[in-house]
Design a protein around this motif. Structure first.
Motif, PDB file in Angstrom:
ATOM      1  N   ILE A 386      55.827   0.211  90.591  1.00  0.00           N
ATOM      2  CA  ILE A 386      57.433   0.153  90.769  1.00  0.00           C
ATOM      3  C   ILE A 386      58.304   0.906  91.364  1.00  0.00           C
ATOM      4  CG2 ILE A 386      59.088  -0.546  88.794  1.00  0.00           C
ATOM      5  CD1 ILE A 386      57.789  -1.162  86.784  1.00  0.00           C
ATOM      6  N   GLY A 387      58.733   0.580  92.782  1.00  0.00           N
ATOM      7  CA  GLY A 387      59.361   1.277  93.755  1.00  0.00           C
ATOM      8  C   GLY A 387      59.844   2.433  92.885  1.00  0.00           C
ATOM      9  N   ARG A 388      61.357   1.922  92.243  1.00  0.00           N
ATOM     10  CA  ARG A 388      62.763   2.923  91.848  1.00  0.00           C
ATOM     11  C   ARG A 388      61.598   3.381  89.884  1.00  0.00           C
ATOM     12  NH1 ARG A 388      61.230  -1.870  90.798  1.00  0.00           N
ATOM     13  NH2 ARG A 388      61.810  -2.656  88.377  1.00  0.00           N
ATOM     14  N   TYR A 389      60.987   3.178  89.485  1.00  0.00           N
ATOM     15  CA  TYR A 389      60.745   3.929  88.968  1.00  0.00           C
ATOM     16  C   TYR A 389      60.719   5.290  88.044  1.00  0.00           C
ATOM     17  CZ  TYR A 389      57.032   5.047  84.619  1.00  0.00           C
ATOM     18  OH  TYR A 389      57.134   5.214  83.291  1.00  0.00           O
ATOM     19  N   SER A 390      60.556   6.310  89.801  1.00  0.00           N
ATOM     20  CA  SER A 390      61.094   7.930  89.250  1.00  0.00           C
ATOM     21  C   SER A 390      62.758   8.019  89.187  1.00  0.00           C
ATOM     22  CB  SER A 390      60.701   8.277  90.836  1.00  0.00           C
ATOM     23  OG  SER A 390      61.604   7.185  91.599  1.00  0.00           O
ATOM     24  N   VAL A 391      64.109   6.259  88.810  1.00  0.00           N
ATOM     25  CA  VAL A 391      64.583   6.783  89.101  1.00  0.00           C
ATOM     26  C   VAL A 391      65.130   7.914  87.219  1.00  0.00           C
ATOM     27  CG1 VAL A 391      67.138   5.985  88.706  1.00  0.00           C
ATOM     28  CG2 VAL A 391      65.437   5.013  90.893  1.00  0.00           C
ATOM     29  N   ARG A 392      64.361   6.955  86.463  1.00  0.00           N
ATOM     30  CA  ARG A 392      64.355   7.741  85.576  1.00  0.00           C
ATOM     31  C   ARG A 392      64.486   9.225  84.955  1.00  0.00           C
ATOM     32  NH1 ARG A 392      60.673   6.945  82.672  1.00  0.00           N
ATOM     33  NH2 ARG A 392      61.438   5.382  80.413  1.00  0.00           N
ATOM     34  N   SER A 393      63.774   9.357  86.081  1.00  0.00           N
ATOM     35  CA  SER A 393      63.567  11.024  85.981  1.00  0.00           C
ATOM     36  C   SER A 393      64.679  11.447  86.510  1.00  0.00           C
ATOM     37  CB  SER A 393      61.958  11.700  86.365  1.00  0.00           C
ATOM     38  OG  SER A 393      62.607  11.689  88.094  1.00  0.00           O
ATOM     39  N   LEU A 394      65.771  11.114  87.060  1.00  0.00           N
ATOM     40  CA  LEU A 394      67.260  11.903  87.282  1.00  0.00           C
ATOM     41  C   LEU A 394      67.531  12.057  86.449  1.00  0.00           C
ATOM     42  CD1 LEU A 394      67.506  10.000  90.993  1.00  0.00           C
ATOM     43  CD2 LEU A 394      66.393  11.987  90.934  1.00  0.00           C
ATOM     44  N   VAL A 395      67.464  11.953  85.120  1.00  0.00           N
ATOM     45  CA  VAL A 395      68.204  11.899  83.464  1.00  0.00           C
ATOM     46  C   VAL A 395      67.430  12.977  82.531  1.00  0.00           C
ATOM     47  CG1 VAL A 395      70.299  10.928  84.161  1.00  0.00           C
ATOM     48  CG2 VAL A 395      68.494  10.186  82.721  1.00  0.00           C
ATOM     49  N   LYS A 396      68.118  13.392  81.461  1.00  0.00           N
ATOM     50  CA  LYS A 396      67.050  13.998  80.427  1.00  0.00           C
ATOM     51  C   LYS A 396      66.019  12.096  79.953  1.00  0.00           C
ATOM     52  CE  LYS A 396      68.407  18.655  80.032  1.00  0.00           C
ATOM     53  NZ  LYS A 396      69.185  19.410  79.510  1.00  0.00           N
ATOM     54  N   PRO A 397      65.315  11.878  79.337  1.00  0.00           N
ATOM     55  CA  PRO A 397      64.914  11.565  78.662  1.00  0.00           C
ATOM     56  C   PRO A 397      65.528  11.167  77.193  1.00  0.00           C
ATOM     57  CG  PRO A 397      63.362  13.205  78.634  1.00  0.00           C
ATOM     58  CD  PRO A 397      63.891  13.655  79.746  1.00  0.00           C
ATOM     59  N   GLY A 398      65.335  10.117  76.613  1.00  0.00           N
ATOM     60  CA  GLY A 398      66.490  10.169  75.465  1.00  0.00           C
ATOM     61  C   GLY A 398      65.958   9.861  73.891  1.00  0.00           C
ATOM     62  N   VAL A 399      66.672  10.613  73.121  1.00  0.00           N
ATOM     63  CA  VAL A 399      65.973  10.059  71.814  1.00  0.00           C
ATOM     64  C   VAL A 399      65.851   8.180  71.680  1.00  0.00           C
ATOM     65  CG1 VAL A 399      66.267   9.651  68.915  1.00  0.00           C
ATOM     66  CG2 VAL A 399      66.354  12.579  70.245  1.00  0.00           C
ATOM     67  N   THR A 400      66.688   8.090  71.879  1.00  0.00           N
ATOM     68  CA  THR A 400      67.448   6.063  72.169  1.00  0.00           C
ATOM     69  C   THR A 400      67.824   5.990  73.920  1.00  0.00           C
ATOM     70  OG1 THR A 400      69.045   4.615  71.310  1.00  0.00           O
ATOM     71  CG2 THR A 400      69.477   6.730  71.356  1.00  0.00           C
ATOM     72  N   GLY A 401      68.070   4.577  74.375  1.00  0.00           N
ATOM     73  CA  GLY A 401      68.463   4.524  74.934  1.00  0.00           C
ATOM     74  C   GLY A 401      69.017   2.700  75.447  1.00  0.00           C
ATOM     75  N   LEU A 402      69.274   3.292  76.823  1.00  0.00           N
ATOM     76  CA  LEU A 402      69.852   1.411  77.150  1.00  0.00           C
ATOM     77  C   LEU A 402      68.911   0.404  76.753  1.00  0.00           C
ATOM     78  CD1 LEU A 402      72.605  -0.754  77.801  1.00  0.00           C
ATOM     79  CD2 LEU A 402      71.324  -0.771  80.168  1.00  0.00           C
ATOM     80  N   ALA A 403      67.854   0.598  77.454  1.00  0.00           N
ATOM     81  CA  ALA A 403      66.481  -0.281  77.252  1.00  0.00           C
ATOM     82  C   ALA A 403      65.802  -0.919  75.340  1.00  0.00           C
ATOM     83  CB  ALA A 403      65.115  -0.191  77.911  1.00  0.00           C
ATOM     84  N   GLN A 404      65.699   0.357  74.445  1.00  0.00           N
ATOM     85  CA  GLN A 404      65.412   0.045  73.237  1.00  0.00           C
ATOM     86  C   GLN A 404      66.354  -0.752  72.507  1.00  0.00           C
ATOM     87  OE1 GLN A 404      64.912   2.899  75.269  1.00  0.00           O
ATOM     88  NE2 GLN A 404      63.238   2.080  75.343  1.00  0.00           N
ATOM     89  N   VAL A 405      67.557  -0.375  72.562  1.00  0.00           N
ATOM     90  CA  VAL A 405      68.880  -0.838  71.978  1.00  0.00           C
ATOM     91  C   VAL A 405      68.862  -2.639  72.424  1.00  0.00           C
ATOM     92  CG1 VAL A 405      70.315   0.816  71.308  1.00  0.00           C
ATOM     93  CG2 VAL A 405      70.164  -0.259  73.232  1.00  0.00           C
ATOM     94  N   ASN A 406      68.246  -2.863  73.328  1.00  0.00           N
ATOM     95  CA  ASN A 406      68.562  -4.552  73.763  1.00  0.00           C
ATOM     96  C   ASN A 406      66.842  -4.878  73.987  1.00  0.00           C
ATOM     97  OD1 ASN A 406      70.760  -5.072  74.990  1.00  0.00           O
ATOM     98  ND2 ASN A 406      70.494  -2.784  76.071  1.00  0.00           N
ATOM     99  N   GLY A 407      66.182  -4.314  72.907  1.00  0.00           N
ATOM    100  CA  GLY A 407      64.410  -5.033  72.224  1.00  0.00           C
ATOM    101  C   GLY A 407      63.334  -4.864  73.747  1.00  0.00           C
ATOM    102  N   LEU A 408      63.697  -4.506  74.683  1.00  0.00           N
ATOM    103  CA  LEU A 408      62.914  -4.031  75.414  1.00  0.00           C
ATOM    104  C   LEU A 408      61.807  -2.698  75.356  1.00  0.00           C
ATOM    105  CD1 LEU A 408      64.697  -4.793  79.108  1.00  0.00           C
ATOM    106  CD2 LEU A 408      63.709  -6.349  77.618  1.00  0.00           C
ATOM    107  N   ARG A 409      60.928  -2.941  74.680  1.00  0.00           N
ATOM    108  CA  ARG A 409      60.068  -1.791  74.107  1.00  0.00           C
ATOM    109  C   ARG A 409      58.549  -2.232  75.280  1.00  0.00           C
ATOM    110  NH1 ARG A 409      60.620   0.947  69.531  1.00  0.00           N
ATOM    111  NH2 ARG A 409      62.789   1.165  68.860  1.00  0.00           N
ATOM    112  N   GLY A 410      57.724  -1.584  74.630  1.00  0.00           N
ATOM    113  CA  GLY A 410      56.423  -1.573  75.199  1.00  0.00           C
ATOM    114  C   GLY A 410      55.878  -1.330  76.212  1.00  0.00           C
ATOM    115  N   ASP A 411      54.304  -0.371  76.556  1.00  0.00           N
ATOM    116  CA  ASP A 411      53.729   0.321  77.608  1.00  0.00           C
ATOM    117  C   ASP A 411      52.209  -0.187  77.684  1.00  0.00           C
ATOM    118  OD1 ASP A 411      56.399   2.091  77.148  1.00  0.00           O
ATOM    119  OD2 ASP A 411      54.806   3.385  75.883  1.00  0.00           O
TER     120      ASP A 411
END
Length: 458
Positions: A386-411
């Motif tokens: 995924i081309g823009r995947y590295s954008v995530r590393s431009l901020v610190k990871p979170g205990v919670t996040g926008l994806a999680q509160v919208n039900g987007l989980r899973g690897d």
């Protein structure tokens, strides 16, 4: 036949409704203080104050985009705009009370502020949710079509199909007929097509056909929306700029690139995590630790290496939710995973297994809100897919996040996993659109998930 588009009228109705609420609260406190006995000059002054407040409300909306309610706007983002707007407006009310001669505003300014906050918050939330509900019933929908089909359009089609509240109705058009212009125009007219989506992934349409399609769409008032490649493009990292009249793509400057925003977020992280660790974790941790030790053998805490800010590796702390096994570092969690203990399943559903990560926050390795950190092997896999995947590393990871509160989980480790791709889109959106009020909204939604459980947690 083209359908009547009511959305343009909704904005006017919403503005009038808000003005009526503001005027109603103003008049209520005005009469409550027996202002009827005052002279004409006082009435005129109060009327002027009301006009100033309503003008401030309307002008402020241009900055907060309160009335720019796109169909695909989620309640999380709308709530962030709403809370920001109301807080700034209430500050204006209190400031007006300081500089004006309105006795009743000076006397009841904080009570007026509270009334305005809750009334506007409740009414506007109900109107927003009500409008979304009407669209799930098929009322006020917008007709759309896809001219091309690929992995990028599949994700968008999946989102539109799942989210009925967005109010889009898809009309399927045979892609093999896309260059038959007579059929295409007839399809637009017959189904009242408002928007036609075309993917920019690959070269499915040559320049000559593209030029003709654009010309016909412009002639027949059909909007064309381009879908960037989900797999290849780093489109989140660029903004449209100009040198004189020549448009160019320039590197984006994200909100947390600014020092003031970074200091604000870090200060909030320290204060919030300290309150949670002292006020909650001091008594909750021992209880959870005892339950884990009774349920299964092994350590209470589980430490796993994760990528953090700028891909720095750190040890993420969690409560152990699985039986001790040798697969934890190279095998992701599956639905109904037998490795998960009974207590662990409860901890995962309630997200209490993440509570020790407030220690990571206090150490500066994580933030309260941000993209959730993945296992190293998951990150290494998706960075290549995924081309823009590295954008995530431009901020610190979170205990919670926008994806999680919208039900987007899973690897799942599957590069065609649509849910994972949508999750990364949400993370990239957060990085590019961060604000402290958005963090507050995500935290509030997280609290609801902790109380009522998260059905998407494995």
């Amino acid at each position: 036949m083209q359908k009547i588009r009511y959305s343009r009228y909704f904005k006017v109705i919403f503005i009038l409704l808000d003005v009526l609420v503001i005027a109603g609260v103003f008049v209520f406190f005005f009469l409550r203080n027996n202002e009827l006995k005052y002279e004409k000059e006082v009435w005129e002054q109060n009327l002027l104050s009301l006009i100033l407040l309503t003008m401030f409300w309307i002008l402020l909306s241009g900055r907060t985009r309160l009335y720019s309610i796109a169909r695909n706007l989620t309640y999380t983002i709308y709530l962030e705009r709403l809370v920001t707007h109301i807080f700034i407006f209430i500050f204006g009310v209190i400031l007006l009370a300081k500089v004006s001669n309105n006795d009743f505003i000076k006397q009841d300014r904080f009570l007026i502020a509270i009334f305005l906050f809750f009334l506007l918050f409740i009414i506007k939330s109900l109107v927003f949710i009500g409008l979304k509900y009407l669209r799930t019933l098929g009322i006020n929908h917008r007709n759309v079509m896809f001219l091309t089909e690929d992995s990028s359009t599949e994700i968008l089609r999946n989102i539109i199909t799942e989210r009925k509240d967005y109010g889009f109705k898809i009309f399927d058009y045979p892609t093999e007929s896309r260059f038959d212009y007579d059929k295409l125009v007839a399809f637009w007219k017959e189904n009242g097509i408002h928007t036609m989506y075309i993917s920019s992934e690959g070269k499915q349409i040559d320049q000559n056909n593209e030029r003709e399609i654009y010309k016909l769409a412009d002639l027949h008032k059909v909007r064309i929306s381009l879908i960037p490649s989900i797999i290849k493009n780093n489109f989140f990292q660029y903004d449209l700029g100009y040198i004189e009249t020549q448009p160019i793509l320039v590197r984006s400057k994200f909100p947390l690139d600014f020092l003031t925003n970074t200091i604000l977020k870090r200060t909030f992280d320290i204060l919030f995590s300290t309150v949670i660790l002292v006020g909650v974790c001091t008594w909750l941790f021992p209880i959870i630790a005892v339950l884990i030790m009774i349920d299964s053998k092994g350590p209470v805490f589980f430490l796993q290496k994760r990528y953090g800010f700028h891909d720095r590796v750190f040890k993420c702390i969690k409560f152990r939710t699985m039986y001790v096994n040798g697969d934890s570092s190279h095998r992701t969690t599956e639905e109904n995973d037998r490795r998960i203990t009974k207590v662990g399943r409860f901890l995962r559903k309630s997200s209490l297994d993440e509570m020790p990560q407030f220690i990571n926050v206090l150490k500066g390795e994580m933030s309260i809100v941000g993209p959730r950190p993945h296992m190293l092997l998951v990150d290494d896999f998706y960075k290549l897919k995924i081309g823009r995947y590295s954008v995530r590393s431009l901020v610190k990871p979170g205990v919670t996040g926008l994806a999680q509160v919208n039900g987007l989980r899973g690897d799942t480790g599957d590069d065609m996993n649509i849910e994972m791709q949508k999750r990364i889109l949400a993370d990239a959106f957060y990085v590019k659109n961060w604000s402290i009020s958005l963090d507050f909204v995500i935290i509030i939604k997280t609290m609801f998930l902790v109380i009522f459980g998260d059905k998407n947690a494995n």
